[in-house]
Design a protein around this motif. Structure first.
Motif, PDB file in Angstrom:
ATOM      1  N   PHE A   1      13.499  20.783  -3.417  1.00  0.00           N
ATOM      2  CA  PHE A   1      12.047  20.727  -3.525  1.00  0.00           C
ATOM      3  C   PHE A   1      11.573  19.329  -3.132  1.00  0.00           C
ATOM      4  O   PHE A   1      12.205  18.326  -3.499  1.00  0.00           O
ATOM      5  CB  PHE A   1      11.638  21.049  -4.963  1.00  0.00           C
ATOM      6  N   ASP A   2      10.452  19.241  -2.381  1.00  0.00           N
ATOM      7  CA  ASP A   2      10.028  17.917  -1.890  1.00  0.00           C
ATOM      8  C   ASP A   2       9.095  17.177  -2.855  1.00  0.00           C
ATOM      9  O   ASP A   2       8.791  16.009  -2.643  1.00  0.00           O
ATOM     10  CB  ASP A   2       9.347  18.050  -0.526  1.00  0.00           C
ATOM     11  N   TYR A   3       8.639  17.839  -3.942  1.00  0.00           N
ATOM     12  CA  TYR A   3       7.770  17.209  -4.943  1.00  0.00           C
ATOM     13  C   TYR A   3       6.552  16.554  -4.279  1.00  0.00           C
ATOM     14  O   TYR A   3       6.111  15.486  -4.690  1.00  0.00           O
ATOM     15  CB  TYR A   3       8.553  16.176  -5.763  1.00  0.00           C
ATOM     16  N   TRP A   4       6.016  17.227  -3.276  1.00  0.00           N
ATOM     17  CA  TRP A   4       4.916  16.659  -2.508  1.00  0.00           C
ATOM     18  C   TRP A   4       3.676  16.428  -3.371  1.00  0.00           C
ATOM     19  O   TRP A   4       3.060  15.369  -3.311  1.00  0.00           O
ATOM     20  CB  TRP A   4       4.574  17.568  -1.336  1.00  0.00           C
TER      21      TRP A   4
ATOM     22  N   ARG B   1       0.841  11.887   6.274  1.00  0.00           N
ATOM     23  CA  ARG B   1       2.267  11.973   5.955  1.00  0.00           C
ATOM     24  C   ARG B   1       3.077  10.978   6.788  1.00  0.00           C
ATOM     25  O   ARG B   1       2.752  10.715   7.948  1.00  0.00           O
ATOM     26  CB  ARG B   1       2.802  13.383   6.232  1.00  0.00           C
ATOM     27  N   TRP B   2       4.146  10.483   6.151  1.00  0.00           N
ATOM     28  CA  TRP B   2       5.140   9.652   6.838  1.00  0.00           C
ATOM     29  C   TRP B   2       6.509  10.280   6.560  1.00  0.00           C
ATOM     30  O   TRP B   2       6.944  10.347   5.421  1.00  0.00           O
ATOM     31  CB  TRP B   2       5.088   8.217   6.321  1.00  0.00           C
ATOM     32  N   LEU B   3       7.168  10.733   7.618  1.00  0.00           N
ATOM     33  CA  LEU B   3       8.464  11.393   7.487  1.00  0.00           C
ATOM     34  C   LEU B   3       9.565  10.427   7.904  1.00  0.00           C
ATOM     35  O   LEU B   3       9.669  10.053   9.078  1.00  0.00           O
ATOM     36  CB  LEU B   3       8.514  12.661   8.341  1.00  0.00           C
ATOM     37  N   ILE B   4      10.404  10.018   6.950  1.00  0.00           N
ATOM     38  CA  ILE B   4      11.536   9.131   7.221  1.00  0.00           C
ATOM     39  C   ILE B   4      12.800   9.988   7.251  1.00  0.00           C
ATOM     40  O   ILE B   4      13.180  10.585   6.236  1.00  0.00           O
ATOM     41  CB  ILE B   4      11.673   8.040   6.139  1.00  0.00           C
ATOM     42  N   ARG B   5      13.424  10.074   8.402  1.00  0.00           N
ATOM     43  CA  ARG B   5      14.607  10.904   8.546  1.00  0.00           C
ATOM     44  C   ARG B   5      15.774  10.346   7.730  1.00  0.00           C
ATOM     45  O   ARG B   5      15.867   9.149   7.482  1.00  0.00           O
ATOM     46  CB  ARG B   5      15.006  11.001  10.020  1.00  0.00           C
TER      47      ARG B   5
ATOM     48  N   ALA C   1       0.816  -1.215   0.000  1.00  0.00           N
ATOM     49  CA  ALA C   1       0.000   0.000   0.000  1.00  0.00           C
ATOM     50  C   ALA C   1       0.847   1.260   0.000  1.00  0.00           C
ATOM     51  O   ALA C   1       0.463   2.283  -0.591  1.00  0.00           O
ATOM     52  CB  ALA C   1      -0.943  -0.003   1.202  1.00  0.00           C
ATOM     53  N   LEU C   2       2.007   1.218   0.657  1.00  0.00           N
ATOM     54  CA  LEU C   2       2.886   2.395   0.733  1.00  0.00           C
ATOM     55  C   LEU C   2       3.812   2.493  -0.464  1.00  0.00           C
ATOM     56  O   LEU C   2       4.767   3.279  -0.453  1.00  0.00           O
ATOM     57  CB  LEU C   2       3.692   2.355   2.029  1.00  0.00           C
ATOM     58  N   GLY C   3       3.561   1.700  -1.491  1.00  0.00           N
ATOM     59  CA  GLY C   3       4.273   1.875  -2.747  1.00  0.00           C
ATOM     60  C   GLY C   3       5.648   1.250  -2.805  1.00  0.00           C
ATOM     61  O   GLY C   3       6.473   1.657  -3.618  1.00  0.00           O
ATOM     62  N   GLY C   4       5.946   0.277  -1.924  1.00  0.00           N
ATOM     63  CA  GLY C   4       7.228  -0.416  -2.008  1.00  0.00           C
ATOM     64  C   GLY C   4       8.381   0.312  -1.363  1.00  0.00           C
ATOM     65  O   GLY C   4       9.484   0.338  -1.917  1.00  0.00           O
TER      66      GLY C   4
ATOM     67  N   THR D   1      20.867  11.097   2.373  1.00  0.00           N
ATOM     68  CA  THR D   1      21.174  12.435   1.894  1.00  0.00           C
ATOM     69  C   THR D   1      20.135  13.467   2.318  1.00  0.00           C
ATOM     70  O   THR D   1      20.467  14.623   2.530  1.00  0.00           O
ATOM     71  CB  THR D   1      21.287  12.440   0.360  1.00  0.00           C
ATOM     72  N   ARG D   2      18.898  13.054   2.441  1.00  0.00           N
ATOM     73  CA  ARG D   2      17.846  14.001   2.818  1.00  0.00           C
ATOM     74  C   ARG D   2      16.673  13.244   3.428  1.00  0.00           C
ATOM     75  O   ARG D   2      16.527  12.035   3.236  1.00  0.00           O
ATOM     76  CB  ARG D   2      17.365  14.784   1.594  1.00  0.00           C
ATOM     77  N   ASP D   3      15.840  13.970   4.185  1.00  0.00           N
ATOM     78  CA  ASP D   3      14.625  13.369   4.737  1.00  0.00           C
ATOM     79  C   ASP D   3      13.689  12.981   3.594  1.00  0.00           C
ATOM     80  O   ASP D   3      13.690  13.601   2.525  1.00  0.00           O
ATOM     81  CB  ASP D   3      13.916  14.357   5.663  1.00  0.00           C
ATOM     82  N   HIS D   4      12.886  11.960   3.842  1.00  0.00           N
ATOM     83  CA  HIS D   4      11.948  11.464   2.812  1.00  0.00           C
ATOM     84  C   HIS D   4      10.531  11.618   3.342  1.00  0.00           C
ATOM     85  O   HIS D   4      10.154  10.996   4.337  1.00  0.00           O
ATOM     86  CB  HIS D   4      12.261   9.997   2.504  1.00  0.00           C
ATOM     87  N   LEU D   5       9.746  12.460   2.677  1.00  0.00           N
ATOM     88  CA  LEU D   5       8.364  12.713   3.069  1.00  0.00           C
ATOM     89  C   LEU D   5       7.450  11.971   2.103  1.00  0.00           C
ATOM     90  O   LEU D   5       7.458  12.225   0.897  1.00  0.00           O
ATOM     91  CB  LEU D   5       8.061  14.209   3.037  1.00  0.00           C
ATOM     92  N   LEU D   6       6.657  11.055   2.638  1.00  0.00           N
ATOM     93  CA  LEU D   6       5.824  10.196   1.792  1.00  0.00           C
ATOM     94  C   LEU D   6       4.343  10.411   2.092  1.00  0.00           C
ATOM     95  O   LEU D   6       3.923  10.351   3.247  1.00  0.00           O
ATOM     96  CB  LEU D   6       6.187   8.724   2.029  1.00  0.00           C
ATOM     97  N   PRO D   7       3.514  10.630   1.064  1.00  0.00           N
ATOM     98  CA  PRO D   7       2.065  10.719   1.275  1.00  0.00           C
ATOM     99  C   PRO D   7       1.491   9.352   1.637  1.00  0.00           C
ATOM    100  O   PRO D   7       1.986   8.320   1.189  1.00  0.00           O
ATOM    101  CB  PRO D   7       1.529  11.195  -0.083  1.00  0.00           C
ATOM    102  N   ILE D   8       0.447   9.362   2.429  1.00  0.00           N
ATOM    103  CA  ILE D   8      -0.240   8.130   2.827  1.00  0.00           C
ATOM    104  C   ILE D   8      -1.587   8.092   2.112  1.00  0.00           C
ATOM    105  O   ILE D   8      -2.427   8.977   2.312  1.00  0.00           O
ATOM    106  CB  ILE D   8      -0.441   8.071   4.351  1.00  0.00           C
TER     107      ILE D   8
END
Length: 465
Positions: A416-419, A297-301, A274-277, A309-316
């Motif tokens: 840019f986070d491309y949210w 949102r799911w924020l992976i540090r 569901a979270l896209g792999g 290299t950077r934090d990863h912000l993933l939509p749920i």
């Protein structure tokens, strides 16, 4: 009447003289400092105290609030009353900070022993392995990858080359015997992979000796040539290509709930899809503090992500949100989404996802409806491939999976986070996943429509130049 304090004269009067029984002499100021006199007349200084909160003994048991005596030293010409008082003052200073002085001393001893052991390893084959594992950590390799590399060395390298052997004394004949071990088991792939790690390890050892940053180091590997170079075993590791089709995804989704009695196992596999792999380790070690379900949102540090290299912000998306809320009702009190059963303060063990998939495949085979073999690691490839199939651009899937982008611009300047792009892609993926779960054809047109901006411009044409 207050007790008189300890004096050197009082200690001299009892030192070396037999007593009817052991006794304690207190300093009398309420500090807990004193001296114990054994029946044989041996005088030992101590500091009495109550263990602060959080103190554990050598067995790991909580002893908070219990009475403790810390031995400071034995009374002698080399260690007198003044020395003991200084030791007692240092112990009480630690207590004032909420630290148990005995636990602190034990930790310091273990640290010193560990540093001595590490220093002794340098310059040896064991030191070469330590250098290799350090490189893997710097490069952001997963814990599973590092664990497998270490296990291969312990299984095949150290039985042939003693860990204390100097790296400079390793010969091509040693490497030949090492690589013969996996080859004799019929595992050519393991032999090729092991040769690659051996070659890299000795290359790093050679570079370490010539690195100007190590000029002050007293220990050198002193390897003048890489002993692996002369051993002809080319490394040809084929890329994995197993990916599940949409019908297979739907089948795994439903049969996970039937093949295991543990709902946590089912939720883990379903969330991976569901979270896209996302990386298995990222989900397996995820904590509830990283999630904002209300904001979706799911924020992976960065320190938890592979490329670091950077934090990863993933939509749920909707499906993942429903699964997470179901999981929260079951494990919401724990820090981790998937804690260990017997050690809830630790995340799920690294080998557990693989065991879940193995159990599913075995269950399917018993029912006479087997699937082609796959692993939990194949879900990432599956999701990326199926996303491209429904029209999600490659650039967007790379952002969803936080893959590195080549070039100075992407590495140093693009923050840019491309949210919005990721949010629309997760919506499109949710539509396709729900169709697979329901056993229906994937509505590619609807998925592609979800990827468009409100003004009709495709996602791939906005904010990417």
């Amino acid at each position: 009447m207050a007790r008189k304090g300890l004096t050197a004269k009082k200690l001299d009067n009892v030192a070396g003289k037999r007593q009817k029984s052991a006794t304690r002499l207190w300093d009398g100021d309420g500090s807990g400092f004193g001296a114990k006199v054994s029946a044989a007349g041996r005088v030992t200084f101590f500091q009495f105290y109550y263990a602060p909160a959080g103190t554990v003994d050598e067995k790991g048991q909580d002893i908070s609030g219990k009475r403790r005596f810390m031995t400071l030293g034995t009374y002698s010409d080399a260690y007198g009353l003044a020395d003991a008082r200084k030791g007692a003052d240092a112990a009480r200073a630690l207590l004032d900070k909420g630290k148990d002085p005995q636990q602190h001393a034990r930790t310091e001893r273990e640290r010193a022993t560990r540093e001595q052991k590490q220093a002794a390893q340098r310059g040896t084959v064991a030191g070469v392995l330590a250098l290799l594992l350090w490189r893997f950590r710097r490069k952001g390799r997963t814990r599973r990858y590092i664990h497998d590399a270490r296990r291969a060395w312990h299984r095949d390298v150290f039985p042939e080359i003693p860990r204390e052997k100097k790296a400079a004394d390793v010969t091509p004949q040693d490497i030949r015997r090492v690589l013969h071990r996996p080859l004799s088991r019929g595992s050519e792939h393991s032999a090729r992979t092991l040769r690659a790690t051996l070659h890299l390890a000795f290359k790093l050892a050679m570079q370490s000796d010539h690195d100007p940053r190590n000029l002050s180091s007293k220990v050198e590997f002193r390897t003048t040539a890489n002993p692996v170079e002369a051993v002809p075993l080319a490394v040809e590791v084929n890329a994995k290509d197993r990916e599940l089709s949409f019908p297979e995804i739907g089948r795994v989704w439903h049969e996970m709930g039937e093949s295991t009695a543990n709902p946590m196992d089912t939720l883990l596999i379903r969330l991976l899809l569901a979270l896209g792999g996302q990386h298995i380790t990222e989900l397996r070690e995820a904590t509830w503090s990283e999630f904002d379900l209300d904001a979706g949102r799911w924020l992976i540090r960065a320190e938890r992500h592979k490329n670091r290299t950077r934090d990863h912000l993933l939509p749920i998306n909707k499906t993942a949100d429903a699964l997470l809320r179901e999981l929260h009702t079951m494990r919401g009190r724990a820090d981790y989404l998937f804690p260990q059963v017997r050690k809830p303060h630790l995340p799920m063990r690294v080998e557990r996802p693989g065991a879940i998939i193995a159990a599913l495949l075995e269950w399917q085979a018993r029912l006479g409806k087997p699937m082609d073999k796959f692993t939990a690691a194949d879900f990432r490839r599956t999701c990326k491939t199926r996303m491209h199939e429904i029209g999600i651009p490659k650039a967007t899937t790379n952002h969803l999976h936080n893959h590195d982008f080549a070039g100075v611009s992407a590495k140093h300047y693009d923050r840019f986070d491309y949210w919005s792009e990721k949010q629309r892609a997760m919506t499109a993926w949710d539509i396709a996943l729900r169709a697979a779960i329901d056993g229906k054809p994937v509505p590619e047109a609807e998925c592609r429509a979800a990827m468009r901006w409100q003004d009709g411009t495709p996602t791939s044409g906005k904010k990417t130049d």
